[in-house]
Write a protein that holds these residues in place. Structure first.
Motif, PDB file in Angstrom:
ATOM      1  N   CYS A  69     -59.368 -20.038  13.967  1.00  0.00           N
ATOM      2  CA  CYS A  69     -58.281 -19.335  14.651  1.00  0.00           C
ATOM      3  C   CYS A  69     -57.239 -18.958  13.589  1.00  0.00           C
ATOM      4  O   CYS A  69     -56.858 -19.792  12.762  1.00  0.00           O
ATOM      5  N   CYS A 118     -53.875 -21.408  14.509  1.00  0.00           N
ATOM      6  CA  CYS A 118     -53.841 -22.877  14.495  1.00  0.00           C
ATOM      7  C   CYS A 118     -54.923 -23.487  13.614  1.00  0.00           C
ATOM      8  O   CYS A 118     -54.991 -24.702  13.481  1.00  0.00           O
ATOM      9  N   CYS A 145     -58.056 -18.741  18.950  1.00  0.00           N
ATOM     10  CA  CYS A 145     -58.641 -19.600  19.978  1.00  0.00           C
ATOM     11  C   CYS A 145     -57.985 -19.240  21.312  1.00  0.00           C
ATOM     12  O   CYS A 145     -56.926 -18.599  21.346  1.00  0.00           O
TER      13      CYS A 145
HETATM   14 ZN    ZN Z   1     -55.555 -21.370  17.795  1.00  0.00          ZN
END
Ligand code: ZN
Length: 242
Positions: free
Chosen positions: A9, A12, A59
């Motif tokens: 992602c 994150c 994500c």
């Molecule tokens: Zn993420």
């Protein structure tokens, strides 16, 4: 595109391998009519819906949190009737005019502005980094838990090596005894690279090693000595800054 982000992602750093993730639009393709609490969701960039550098792998959780948030400090750039095929590399040009608060992970270098506290939460002295942390909710529980696991695993490995070190060290064989730390440190170093999941906390620890070691419980009686030994091992086995 996922390859550029090493199947992670973009916000994150969670792996997307088992979670196909979603395509996040850096500049939102839709606007939200309802007033948002923590960010501005009123701007839309429908003409950038398929622009390559407006798309980021994210994500589900980051994508859901970020939603249509896109605060700017400059001036909103409207569609000027450009040919849609020529809109694939416009992020930097748009950013100069709009001055967005959200970081674009591909163009903005931000790693050196992130700090982690003892609870493994991230923060920054940089307003754009903090905006991104807040909007994507980068201190949510599962992320903090993952970072905590990295830290506790690392410390317990170091503890184990210190015990082995203690048994064999006689004052003259330092070099030989540092070998106990080799695999752990090389692995930790390797995973502080961008291709690894949650590399940022490892990078932070690596770059602030002494401060980090002083702040945690190492489980060795002479802590100052333990820190010296671990720092020596890092000097020995961390090849160069990445
Ligand atoms: Zn993420």
């Amino acid at each position: 595109m996922k390859q550029i982000y090493y199947e992670k992602c973009a916000f994150c750093e969670s792996e997307l391998k088992n979670d196909f993730g979603e395509i996040e639009h850096y500049r939102p393709k839709n606007r939200s009519e309802t007033e948002a609490k923590n960010c501005d969701k009123r701007n839309s960039y429908y003409w950038l819906a398929f622009s390559w550098d407006n798309l980021l792998p994210a994500c589900k959780r980051c994508n859901g949190k970020k939603s249509n948030c896109f605060d700017i400090e400059g001036e909103y750039k409207e569609y000027q009737g450009e040919n849609l095929e020529n809109l694939h590399l416009v992020t930097q040009e748009y950013n100069e005019v709009e001055k967005p608060k959200l970081l674009h992970p591909e163009y903005d270098r931000f790693e050196n502005h992130i700090v982690f506290n003892l609870k493994d939460e991230m923060s920054s002295d940089n307003e754009r980094v903090n905006y991104t942390i807040q909007v994507c909710d980068l201190n949510r529980e599962n992320l903090v838990d993952s970072r905590e696991k990295i830290v506790t695993d690392f410390i317990s490995q170091l503890q184990r090596h210190l015990l082995s070190f203690d048994k064999v060290f006689n004052g003259d064989n330092l070099q030989e005894c540092l070998e106990y730390f080799k695999v752990t440190i090389e692995d930790f170093y390797a995973k502080s690279g961008v291709e690894s999941q949650y590399s940022l906390i490892r990078k932070y620890i690596k770059n602030n090693l002494i401060e980090f070691l002083e702040s945690v419980e190492i489980g060795y009686e002479d802590k100052e000595f333990a820190i010296t030994i671990i720092a020596s091992a890092f000097n020995e086995f961390c090849l160069e800054d990445n």
